[in-house]
Design a protein around this motif. Structure first.
Motif, short mmCIF file in Angstrom:
data_model
loop_
_atom_site.label_atom_id
_atom_site.label_comp_id
_atom_site.label_asym_id
_atom_site.label_seq_id
_atom_site.Cartn_x
_atom_site.Cartn_y
_atom_site.Cartn_z
N ILE A 159 0.85 -1.21 0.07
CA ILE A 159 -0.16 -0.01 -0.05
C ILE A 159 0.78 1.11 0.03
CG2 ILE A 159 -1.86 -1.13 1.14
CD1 ILE A 159 -1.18 0.02 3.88
N PRO A 160 0.36 2.38 -0.24
CA PRO A 160 1.11 3.69 -0.23
C PRO A 160 2.01 3.71 1.17
CG PRO A 160 -0.97 4.06 -1.22
CD PRO A 160 -0.93 2.49 -0.68
N ASN A 161 3.04 4.22 0.92
CA ASN A 161 3.93 4.44 2.25
C ASN A 161 3.25 5.50 3.21
OD1 ASN A 161 6.05 2.73 1.79
ND2 ASN A 161 7.29 4.32 0.53
N PRO A 162 2.73 6.59 3.09
CA PRO A 162 2.08 7.43 3.82
C PRO A 162 0.97 6.66 4.73
CG PRO A 162 2.12 8.39 1.76
CD PRO A 162 2.50 7.23 1.61
N VAL A 163 0.23 5.69 4.03
CA VAL A 163 -0.71 4.90 4.67
C VAL A 163 -0.24 4.03 5.78
CG1 VAL A 163 -2.59 3.34 4.55
CG2 VAL A 163 -2.40 4.93 2.92
N ALA A 164 0.85 3.44 5.30
CA ALA A 164 1.41 2.40 6.28
C ALA A 164 2.14 3.17 7.55
CB ALA A 164 2.67 1.65 5.45
N GLU A 165 2.72 4.17 7.16
CA GLU A 165 3.36 5.11 8.24
C GLU A 165 2.50 5.49 9.05
OE1 GLU A 165 5.87 7.97 6.13
OE2 GLU A 165 6.98 6.51 5.39
N PRO A 224 -14.99 4.07 -10.16
CA PRO A 224 -14.56 4.85 -11.25
C PRO A 224 -14.61 6.34 -11.10
CG PRO A 224 -16.76 3.95 -10.88
CD PRO A 224 -16.10 3.42 -9.69
N LYS A 225 -15.26 6.83 -10.17
CA LYS A 225 -15.26 8.02 -10.10
C LYS A 225 -15.02 8.96 -8.77
CE LYS A 225 -19.03 8.47 -13.62
NZ LYS A 225 -20.13 8.67 -13.85
N HIS A 226 -14.54 8.30 -7.75
CA HIS A 226 -14.17 8.65 -6.42
C HIS A 226 -12.54 8.08 -6.11
CE1 HIS A 226 -18.40 9.74 -5.76
NE2 HIS A 226 -18.56 8.56 -6.26
N PRO A 227 -12.19 8.56 -5.08
CA PRO A 227 -10.73 8.46 -4.83
C PRO A 227 -10.61 7.23 -4.05
CG PRO A 227 -11.43 10.54 -3.88
CD PRO A 227 -12.73 10.01 -4.38
N THR A 228 -9.55 6.47 -4.48
CA THR A 228 -9.11 5.21 -3.74
C THR A 228 -9.37 5.22 -2.19
OG1 THR A 228 -7.85 4.77 -5.77
CG2 THR A 228 -7.39 3.56 -3.59
N VAL A 229 -9.61 4.22 -1.74
CA VAL A 229 -9.61 4.00 -0.14
C VAL A 229 -8.96 2.69 0.16
CG1 VAL A 229 -10.99 3.57 1.93
CG2 VAL A 229 -11.64 5.39 0.08
N ILE A 230 -7.84 2.77 1.29
CA ILE A 230 -7.35 1.91 1.75
C ILE A 230 -7.75 1.49 3.18
CG2 ILE A 230 -5.05 0.79 2.50
CD1 ILE A 230 -4.90 3.63 0.14
N ILE A 231 -8.34 0.11 3.50
CA ILE A 231 -9.05 -0.45 4.44
C ILE A 231 -7.87 -1.44 5.14
CG2 ILE A 231 -10.75 -1.63 5.53
CD1 ILE A 231 -12.43 -0.70 3.30
N LEU A 232 -7.68 -1.07 6.52
CA LEU A 232 -6.86 -2.00 7.35
C LEU A 232 -7.64 -2.44 8.26
CD1 LEU A 232 -3.71 0.33 7.74
CD2 LEU A 232 -4.13 -1.22 5.94
N GLU A 233 -7.92 -3.84 8.13
CA GLU A 233 -8.76 -4.54 9.44
C GLU A 233 -7.80 -4.86 10.35
OE1 GLU A 233 -11.99 -8.07 9.58
OE2 GLU A 233 -11.93 -6.70 7.82
N VAL A 234 -8.00 -4.39 11.69
CA VAL A 234 -7.36 -5.06 12.97
C VAL A 234 -8.13 -5.65 13.98
CG1 VAL A 234 -5.48 -3.29 12.47
CG2 VAL A 234 -7.31 -2.59 13.89
N GLN A 241 -12.25 -1.62 11.34
CA GLN A 241 -11.88 -1.36 10.12
C GLN A 241 -11.23 0.26 10.24
OE1 GLN A 241 -15.17 -2.38 7.76
NE2 GLN A 241 -14.38 -4.27 7.42
N LEU A 242 -10.10 0.53 9.48
CA LEU A 242 -9.55 1.79 9.37
C LEU A 242 -9.48 2.25 7.96
CD1 LEU A 242 -6.57 1.04 11.92
CD2 LEU A 242 -8.98 2.15 12.26
N PHE A 243 -10.01 3.43 7.59
CA PHE A 243 -10.26 3.77 6.14
C PHE A 243 -9.27 4.97 5.86
CE2 PHE A 243 -14.01 1.60 7.19
CZ PHE A 243 -14.81 1.16 6.10
N TYR A 244 -8.45 4.62 5.14
CA TYR A 244 -7.51 5.97 4.92
C TYR A 244 -7.49 6.17 3.35
CZ TYR A 244 -4.49 4.71 9.10
OH TYR A 244 -4.17 4.41 10.61
N GLY A 300 -2.48 8.88 3.30
CA GLY A 300 -2.22 8.67 4.63
C GLY A 300 -3.33 9.24 5.83
N LYS A 301 -4.13 10.19 5.32
CA LYS A 301 -5.31 10.65 6.35
C LYS A 301 -6.20 9.53 6.42
CE LYS A 301 -8.69 14.05 6.39
NZ LYS A 301 -9.62 14.88 5.84
#
Length: 165
Positions: free
Chosen positions: A87-93, A114-124, A134-137, A141-142
């Motif tokens: 995943i992008p470094n800012p998210v991991a950091e 298709p029309k919205h920004p990507t979201v990275i989800i970390l499940e802990v 679930q953490l939505f980034y 990294g925000k």
């Protein structure tokens, strides 16, 4: 007891959604839209969830779920990458600097639209506990949202992100 009831209901929902395609009732427009996006996909399994058709398949070592609405429009793609290294470094950091970093990392998913920004989800999950989050980034990294999914399970579906489906 409530969790058991929820798991039984969720299991019945999944079984009923999978059986809808056991007899080959996937609409042709959905199949055509999928093949345009992923012409090389093989071993595709279909199910119906949250009012959408979902294609599940493997690309490399990643499980991919592609969601289409009833009009055969691509809604979202969920890619299970399973590692902070993918995943992008800012998210991991940002995650490693958070209070949640002390929990067990269960899953890492990248959600594209298709029309919205990507979201990275970390499940802990907390060690020695049933508590799951679930953490939505955003890719920068925000932290966008944190959900306690202990009672809900970790299902990802379009309505978590978008309200126009």
């Amino acid at each position: 007891m409530e969790k058991l009831k929820f798991n039984i209901l969720a299991g019945l929902f999944v079984l009923s959604s999978i059986s809808a395609f056991a007899e080959g009732h996937l609409p042709a427009n959905i199949q055509t839209a999928f093949q345009k996006l992923y012409p090389q996909a093989t071993g595709v399994e279909w199910e119906q969830m949250a009012g959408c058709y979902v294609a599940e398949f493997i690309v490399g070592s990643h499980e991919v779920d592609v969601w289409f609405n009833k009009q055969a429009e691509w809604v979202m793609t969920e890619t299970d990458v399973e590692s902070l290294k993918k995943i992008p470094n800012p998210v991991a950091e940002a995650f490693m600097d958070s209070t949640m970093a002390g929990m067990r990392l269960r899953d890492v998913r990248i959600i594209t639209f298709p029309k919205h920004p990507t979201v990275i989800i970390l499940e802990v999950e907390q060690y020695n506990s049933d508590r799951e989050f679930q953490l939505f980034y955003a890719p920068d990294g925000k932290l966008l949202q944190s959900l306690d999914v202990t009672e809900l399970g970790g299902e990802i579906y379009p309505e978590l992100f978008l309200n126009d489906f």
